[in-house]
Design a protein around this motif. Structure first.
Motif, PDB file in Angstrom:
ATOM      1  N   SER A  32      -1.934  -7.133  -4.194  1.00  0.00           N
ATOM      2  CA  SER A  32      -1.941  -8.542  -4.587  1.00  0.00           C
ATOM      3  C   SER A  32      -1.786  -9.451  -3.376  1.00  0.00           C
ATOM      4  O   SER A  32      -2.361 -10.538  -3.333  1.00  0.00           O
ATOM      5  CB  SER A  32      -0.815  -8.823  -5.589  1.00  0.00           C
ATOM      6  OG  SER A  32      -1.046  -8.153  -6.793  1.00  0.00           O
ATOM      7  N   LEU A  33      -1.019  -9.000  -2.396  1.00  0.00           N
ATOM      8  CA  LEU A  33      -0.871  -9.783  -1.174  1.00  0.00           C
ATOM      9  C   LEU A  33      -2.195  -9.865  -0.417  1.00  0.00           C
ATOM     10  O   LEU A  33      -2.495 -10.890   0.206  1.00  0.00           O
ATOM     11  CB  LEU A  33       0.222  -9.189  -0.290  1.00  0.00           C
ATOM     12  CG  LEU A  33       0.622 -10.000   0.932  1.00  0.00           C
ATOM     13  CD1 LEU A  33       1.086 -11.392   0.531  1.00  0.00           C
ATOM     14  CD2 LEU A  33       1.707  -9.281   1.698  1.00  0.00           C
ATOM     15  N   ILE A  34      -3.002  -8.824  -0.479  1.00  0.00           N
ATOM     16  CA  ILE A  34      -4.331  -8.869   0.133  1.00  0.00           C
ATOM     17  C   ILE A  34      -5.180  -9.951  -0.536  1.00  0.00           C
ATOM     18  O   ILE A  34      -5.896 -10.703   0.127  1.00  0.00           O
ATOM     19  CB  ILE A  34      -5.015  -7.490   0.057  1.00  0.00           C
ATOM     20  CG1 ILE A  34      -4.297  -6.492   0.963  1.00  0.00           C
ATOM     21  CG2 ILE A  34      -6.494  -7.588   0.438  1.00  0.00           C
ATOM     22  CD1 ILE A  34      -4.791  -5.076   0.831  1.00  0.00           C
ATOM     23  N   VAL A  35      -5.073 -10.056  -1.860  1.00  0.00           N
ATOM     24  CA  VAL A  35      -5.821 -11.096  -2.577  1.00  0.00           C
ATOM     25  C   VAL A  35      -5.324 -12.485  -2.171  1.00  0.00           C
ATOM     26  O   VAL A  35      -6.129 -13.409  -1.992  1.00  0.00           O
ATOM     27  CB  VAL A  35      -5.721 -10.894  -4.111  1.00  0.00           C
ATOM     28  CG1 VAL A  35      -6.376 -12.042  -4.858  1.00  0.00           C
ATOM     29  CG2 VAL A  35      -6.344  -9.574  -4.512  1.00  0.00           C
ATOM     30  N   VAL A  36      -4.006 -12.634  -1.994  1.00  0.00           N
ATOM     31  CA  VAL A  36      -3.456 -13.913  -1.538  1.00  0.00           C
ATOM     32  C   VAL A  36      -4.027 -14.271  -0.168  1.00  0.00           C
ATOM     33  O   VAL A  36      -4.475 -15.397   0.062  1.00  0.00           O
ATOM     34  CB  VAL A  36      -1.909 -13.870  -1.476  1.00  0.00           C
ATOM     35  CG1 VAL A  36      -1.359 -15.108  -0.799  1.00  0.00           C
ATOM     36  CG2 VAL A  36      -1.317 -13.726  -2.860  1.00  0.00           C
ATOM     37  N   ILE A  59      -7.977  -9.919  10.388  1.00  0.00           N
ATOM     38  CA  ILE A  59      -6.749  -9.378  10.968  1.00  0.00           C
ATOM     39  C   ILE A  59      -5.685  -9.133   9.910  1.00  0.00           C
ATOM     40  O   ILE A  59      -5.143  -8.036   9.808  1.00  0.00           O
ATOM     41  CB  ILE A  59      -6.217 -10.304  12.080  1.00  0.00           C
ATOM     42  CG1 ILE A  59      -7.201 -10.306  13.239  1.00  0.00           C
ATOM     43  CG2 ILE A  59      -4.844  -9.856  12.543  1.00  0.00           C
ATOM     44  CD1 ILE A  59      -6.862 -11.267  14.338  1.00  0.00           C
ATOM     45  N   TYR A  60      -5.380 -10.141   9.102  1.00  0.00           N
ATOM     46  CA  TYR A  60      -4.249 -10.003   8.191  1.00  0.00           C
ATOM     47  C   TYR A  60      -4.602  -9.205   6.940  1.00  0.00           C
ATOM     48  O   TYR A  60      -3.878  -8.299   6.557  1.00  0.00           O
ATOM     49  CB  TYR A  60      -3.676 -11.372   7.848  1.00  0.00           C
ATOM     50  CG  TYR A  60      -3.138 -12.040   9.082  1.00  0.00           C
ATOM     51  CD1 TYR A  60      -2.095 -11.467   9.781  1.00  0.00           C
ATOM     52  CD2 TYR A  60      -3.708 -13.189   9.575  1.00  0.00           C
ATOM     53  CE1 TYR A  60      -1.618 -12.038  10.945  1.00  0.00           C
ATOM     54  CE2 TYR A  60      -3.233 -13.767  10.724  1.00  0.00           C
ATOM     55  CZ  TYR A  60      -2.185 -13.190  11.407  1.00  0.00           C
ATOM     56  OH  TYR A  60      -1.725 -13.757  12.550  1.00  0.00           O
ATOM     57  N   ALA A  61      -5.707  -9.538   6.288  1.00  0.00           N
ATOM     58  CA  ALA A  61      -6.075  -8.783   5.087  1.00  0.00           C
ATOM     59  C   ALA A  61      -6.556  -7.389   5.450  1.00  0.00           C
ATOM     60  O   ALA A  61      -6.382  -6.451   4.682  1.00  0.00           O
ATOM     61  CB  ALA A  61      -7.151  -9.520   4.300  1.00  0.00           C
ATOM     62  N   GLY A  62      -7.138  -7.234   6.619  1.00  0.00           N
ATOM     63  CA  GLY A  62      -7.639  -5.929   7.033  1.00  0.00           C
ATOM     64  C   GLY A  62      -6.588  -5.087   7.709  1.00  0.00           C
ATOM     65  O   GLY A  62      -6.030  -4.146   7.142  1.00  0.00           O
ATOM     66  N   ALA A  63      -6.268  -5.432   8.935  1.00  0.00           N
ATOM     67  CA  ALA A  63      -5.418  -4.574   9.764  1.00  0.00           C
ATOM     68  C   ALA A  63      -3.964  -4.553   9.321  1.00  0.00           C
ATOM     69  O   ALA A  63      -3.372  -3.486   9.134  1.00  0.00           O
ATOM     70  CB  ALA A  63      -5.519  -5.028  11.218  1.00  0.00           C
ATOM     71  N   LEU A  69       0.308  -0.948   3.675  1.00  0.00           N
ATOM     72  CA  LEU A  69       0.061   0.083   2.665  1.00  0.00           C
ATOM     73  C   LEU A  69       0.408   1.464   3.198  1.00  0.00           C
ATOM     74  O   LEU A  69       0.950   2.299   2.469  1.00  0.00           O
ATOM     75  CB  LEU A  69      -1.399   0.035   2.200  1.00  0.00           C
ATOM     76  CG  LEU A  69      -1.727  -1.114   1.253  1.00  0.00           C
ATOM     77  CD1 LEU A  69      -3.221  -1.194   1.028  1.00  0.00           C
ATOM     78  CD2 LEU A  69      -1.001  -0.958  -0.064  1.00  0.00           C
ATOM     79  N   PHE A  70       0.124   1.712   4.456  1.00  0.00           N
ATOM     80  CA  PHE A  70       0.463   2.989   5.067  1.00  0.00           C
ATOM     81  C   PHE A  70       1.976   3.197   5.062  1.00  0.00           C
ATOM     82  O   PHE A  70       2.468   4.275   4.706  1.00  0.00           O
ATOM     83  CB  PHE A  70      -0.089   3.043   6.493  1.00  0.00           C
ATOM     84  CG  PHE A  70       0.237   4.311   7.215  1.00  0.00           C
ATOM     85  CD1 PHE A  70      -0.375   5.497   6.862  1.00  0.00           C
ATOM     86  CD2 PHE A  70       1.168   4.323   8.238  1.00  0.00           C
ATOM     87  CE1 PHE A  70      -0.075   6.678   7.527  1.00  0.00           C
ATOM     88  CE2 PHE A  70       1.483   5.486   8.899  1.00  0.00           C
ATOM     89  CZ  PHE A  70       0.857   6.667   8.545  1.00  0.00           C
ATOM     90  N   VAL A  71       2.724   2.175   5.434  1.00  0.00           N
ATOM     91  CA  VAL A  71       4.188   2.284   5.448  1.00  0.00           C
ATOM     92  C   VAL A  71       4.730   2.485   4.042  1.00  0.00           C
ATOM     93  O   VAL A  71       5.612   3.326   3.814  1.00  0.00           O
ATOM     94  CB  VAL A  71       4.816   1.035   6.112  1.00  0.00           C
ATOM     95  CG1 VAL A  71       6.316   0.995   5.907  1.00  0.00           C
ATOM     96  CG2 VAL A  71       4.480   1.020   7.589  1.00  0.00           C
ATOM     97  N   ILE A  72       4.197   1.769   3.083  1.00  0.00           N
ATOM     98  CA  ILE A  72       4.661   1.924   1.694  1.00  0.00           C
ATOM     99  C   ILE A  72       4.365   3.334   1.199  1.00  0.00           C
ATOM    100  O   ILE A  72       5.208   3.963   0.552  1.00  0.00           O
ATOM    101  CB  ILE A  72       4.006   0.866   0.786  1.00  0.00           C
ATOM    102  CG1 ILE A  72       4.574  -0.518   1.111  1.00  0.00           C
ATOM    103  CG2 ILE A  72       4.245   1.187  -0.680  1.00  0.00           C
ATOM    104  CD1 ILE A  72       3.844  -1.650   0.438  1.00  0.00           C
ATOM    105  N   MET A  73       3.192   3.847   1.508  1.00  0.00           N
ATOM    106  CA  MET A  73       2.849   5.205   1.086  1.00  0.00           C
ATOM    107  C   MET A  73       3.753   6.232   1.754  1.00  0.00           C
ATOM    108  O   MET A  73       4.097   7.250   1.169  1.00  0.00           O
ATOM    109  CB  MET A  73       1.381   5.509   1.417  1.00  0.00           C
ATOM    110  CG  MET A  73       0.395   4.645   0.680  1.00  0.00           C
ATOM    111  SD  MET A  73       0.283   5.028  -1.050  1.00  0.00           S
ATOM    112  CE  MET A  73      -0.828   6.388  -0.997  1.00  0.00           C
ATOM    113  N   MET A  74       4.161   5.965   3.001  1.00  0.00           N
ATOM    114  CA  MET A  74       5.055   6.887   3.702  1.00  0.00           C
ATOM    115  C   MET A  74       6.462   6.865   3.110  1.00  0.00           C
ATOM    116  O   MET A  74       7.147   7.880   3.087  1.00  0.00           O
ATOM    117  CB  MET A  74       5.124   6.522   5.190  1.00  0.00           C
ATOM    118  CG  MET A  74       3.842   6.759   5.949  1.00  0.00           C
ATOM    119  SD  MET A  74       3.446   8.486   6.126  1.00  0.00           S
ATOM    120  CE  MET A  74       4.703   8.996   7.262  1.00  0.00           C
TER     121      MET A  74
END
Length: 161
Positions: A32-36, A59-63, A69-74
């Motif tokens: 949802s933050l990506i959509v924001v 930069i922000y929505a991509g990288a 998401l990587f940190v959350i998945m970890m």
């Protein structure tokens, strides 16, 4: 036409921002933050701030959000993570087509900053624009990123029994 796009981007930004804080699953919250962030990029396009719009989306929505998401998945255990794509594939396709359509419309309607930048590009001119004309959006985005990190850490913390 601009008013319709403004209403679309503003509504998407506000509803997605509410979903960021109300969602219990941190992966859905990050999506949802990506959509924001993408909606904010669209609003910057409507303001003719093409450079900030491109920075916002790339930069922000991509990288940065990929990193989040990587940190959350970890941090989460595998049994907590539910497949997102199965339930939301039609919605994701609709959002993808919407963003692609707006990008094509904006590229064909507005003067692209890439052509203007290619003519007389210099780091000094870019820095001057970034820290004079676009200083408020630049700082606002940094505050958004810091608050996002704090929110992600708050959501990802483990409850002690």
């Amino acid at each position: 036409m601009e008013l319709a796009f403004f209403i679309l981007f503003a509504t998407a930004a506000v509803l997605s921002a509410l979903n960021v804080i109300l969602q219990r699953n941190p992966i859905y919250s990050a999506l949802s933050l990506i959509v924001v962030i993408a909606s904010m990029g669209g609003l910057f396009l409507l303001l003719n701030a093409h450079f900030i719009a491109i920075l916002q989306i790339v930069i922000y929505a991509g990288a940065v959000m990929t990193l989040f998401l990587f940190v959350i998945m970890m941090l989460e255990s595998p049994e907590d993570v539910q497949p997102v794509w199965k339930k939301q594939s039609k919605f994701a396709l609709l959002i993808l087509l919407l963003i692609a359509g707006v990008t094509i419309w904006a590229a064909s309607t507005f003067d692209t900053p890439i052509t203007a930048l290619a003519k007389d590009f210099s780091v000094k001119a870019l820095a001057k624009q970034l820290f004079t004309v676009y200083v408020f959006p630049f700082e606002a985005i940094s505050i958004l990123i810091i608050s996002s990190v704090i929110g992600a850490l708050y959501i990802a913390r483990k409850e002690e029994a």
